[in-house]
Design a protein around this motif. Structure first.
Motif, mmCIF file in Angstrom:
data_model
loop_
_atom_site.group_PDB
_atom_site.id
_atom_site.type_symbol
_atom_site.label_atom_id
_atom_site.label_comp_id
_atom_site.label_asym_id
_atom_site.label_seq_id
_atom_site.Cartn_x
_atom_site.Cartn_y
_atom_site.Cartn_z
ATOM 1 N N GLN A 1 -32.258 30.737 13.125
ATOM 2 C CA GLN A 1 -33.522 31.299 12.689
ATOM 3 C C GLN A 1 -33.286 32.740 12.249
ATOM 4 O O GLN A 1 -32.776 33.563 13.014
ATOM 5 N N VAL B 1 -37.713 24.564 16.845
ATOM 6 C CA VAL B 1 -38.510 23.676 15.988
ATOM 7 C C VAL B 1 -38.574 22.281 16.591
ATOM 8 O O VAL B 1 -39.639 21.643 16.611
ATOM 9 N N CYS C 1 -44.938 26.614 14.371
ATOM 10 C CA CYS C 1 -43.706 27.202 13.846
ATOM 11 C C CYS C 1 -43.968 28.590 13.281
ATOM 12 O O CYS C 1 -43.217 29.545 13.564
ATOM 13 N N ALA D 1 -42.703 27.663 7.552
ATOM 14 C CA ALA D 1 -42.916 26.219 7.504
ATOM 15 C C ALA D 1 -43.886 25.884 6.380
ATOM 16 O O ALA D 1 -44.853 26.619 6.141
ATOM 17 N N VAL E 1 -39.015 23.378 7.315
ATOM 18 C CA VAL E 1 -38.869 24.715 7.881
ATOM 19 C C VAL E 1 -37.644 25.395 7.277
ATOM 20 O O VAL E 1 -36.687 24.737 6.870
#
Length: 274
Positions: free
Chosen positions: A91, A134, A180, A187, A214
């Motif tokens: 991320q 996620v 998210c 997302a 995502v």
């Protein structure tokens, strides 16, 4: 695999009603088409297309008084591989996100991040970031919402789905997207065809489906909160912030849906029509 897909959708109305539709395969899949993709109407009405800011093909027409049926059938070549799984996908910090991705962190019509941020951080604040986060959100939404066609309504938002705990695939997607975004994972909403050729038994009446993507590890990945498993044979039609950007049809006046037949199956005989 060659997949045969299409639809016959009918509308009735008492007076002419303009319509905007996202009923074409997304341009990103155009090279996979093995037959022409043409929209036919039961009455001769002017139709034209344009491409919106999300890359969706948008069709404009006016339904004549009395109504119209829209039909399309095509064959598309699909690798028929499961949705990619990348547990190592990281991320990115918000400061590192591409400018064009920032839109998918913001609240939208059906995804009220302001109402669910505290909920999201209470539930997932201690979760590992990236793919694991996620997946934890997907598993939560999958278990939190009970699928029920009869509970669908066009005004239902992510907050409503969270409160009511029942809905259809777009409600699963909206809630997962919102959670998210609350956790700083971009997302976006997707809609298209998803047949039941990769499952042991039919999942019910064929319909269009909704899932989401995502931004992890520098690219977009597919997730599906309704099914909570990698699926095969997705055919993307439209994507956007939520269903408001990717509505299959939007009418600017009163109409009644009189017919709704969707099909998606393996094209064993090289046929295009149902």
């Amino acid at each position: 695999m060659l997949i045969r897909a299409g639809y016959d959708i009918g509308f009735t109305c008492d007076q002419p009603v303009p319509m905007l539709a996202h009923l074409s395969v997304h341009a990103s899949r155009n090279r996979d088409l093995r037959t022409p993709q043409r929209l036919f109407t039961t009455r001769d009405v002017p139709i034209y297309d344009y491409v919106d800011s999300f890359g969706n093909t948008c069709t404009r027409l006016t339904i004549p008084a009395g109504g119209v049926t829209l039909s399309c059938g095509f064959v598309i070549d699909d690798v028929f591989e499961p949705d990619p799984v990348a547990p190592e996908a990281s991320q990115a910090a918000i400061e590192e996100l591409p400018d064009e991705v920032m839109l998918y962190l913001l609240a939208s019509r059906y995804c009220e991040t302001d109402r669910l941020t505290e909920v999201a951080w209470d539930m997932f604040g201690n979760a590992a970031r990236g793919w694991a986060l996620v997946q934890a959100i997907v598993e939560y939404v999958h278990g939190h919402i009970r699928f029920d066609y009869m509970k669908a309504r066009p005004t239902k938002t992510a907050w409503d789905a969270f409160q009511e705990r029942e809905g259809v695939c777009r409600d699963f997607a909206h809630l997962a997207i919102t959670l998210c975004r609350c956790m700083n994972v971009p997302a976006r909403y997707c809609t298209g065809y998803l047949g039941d050729m990769d499952v042991p038994r039919p999942l019910g009446e064929m319909d269009f489906s909704a899932w989401f993507e995502v931004w992890l590890g520098g690219r977009w990945y597919v997730f599906d909160a309704r099914h909570n498993r990698p699926r095969r044979g997705r055919i993307l039609m439209a994507r956007g912030r939520d269903a408001a950007d990717a509505a299959l049809t939007m009418t600017f006046g009163p109409v009644t849906l009189s017919r709704f037949d969707i099909y998606t199956d393996e094209d064993r005989l090289g046929l295009v029509s149902p």
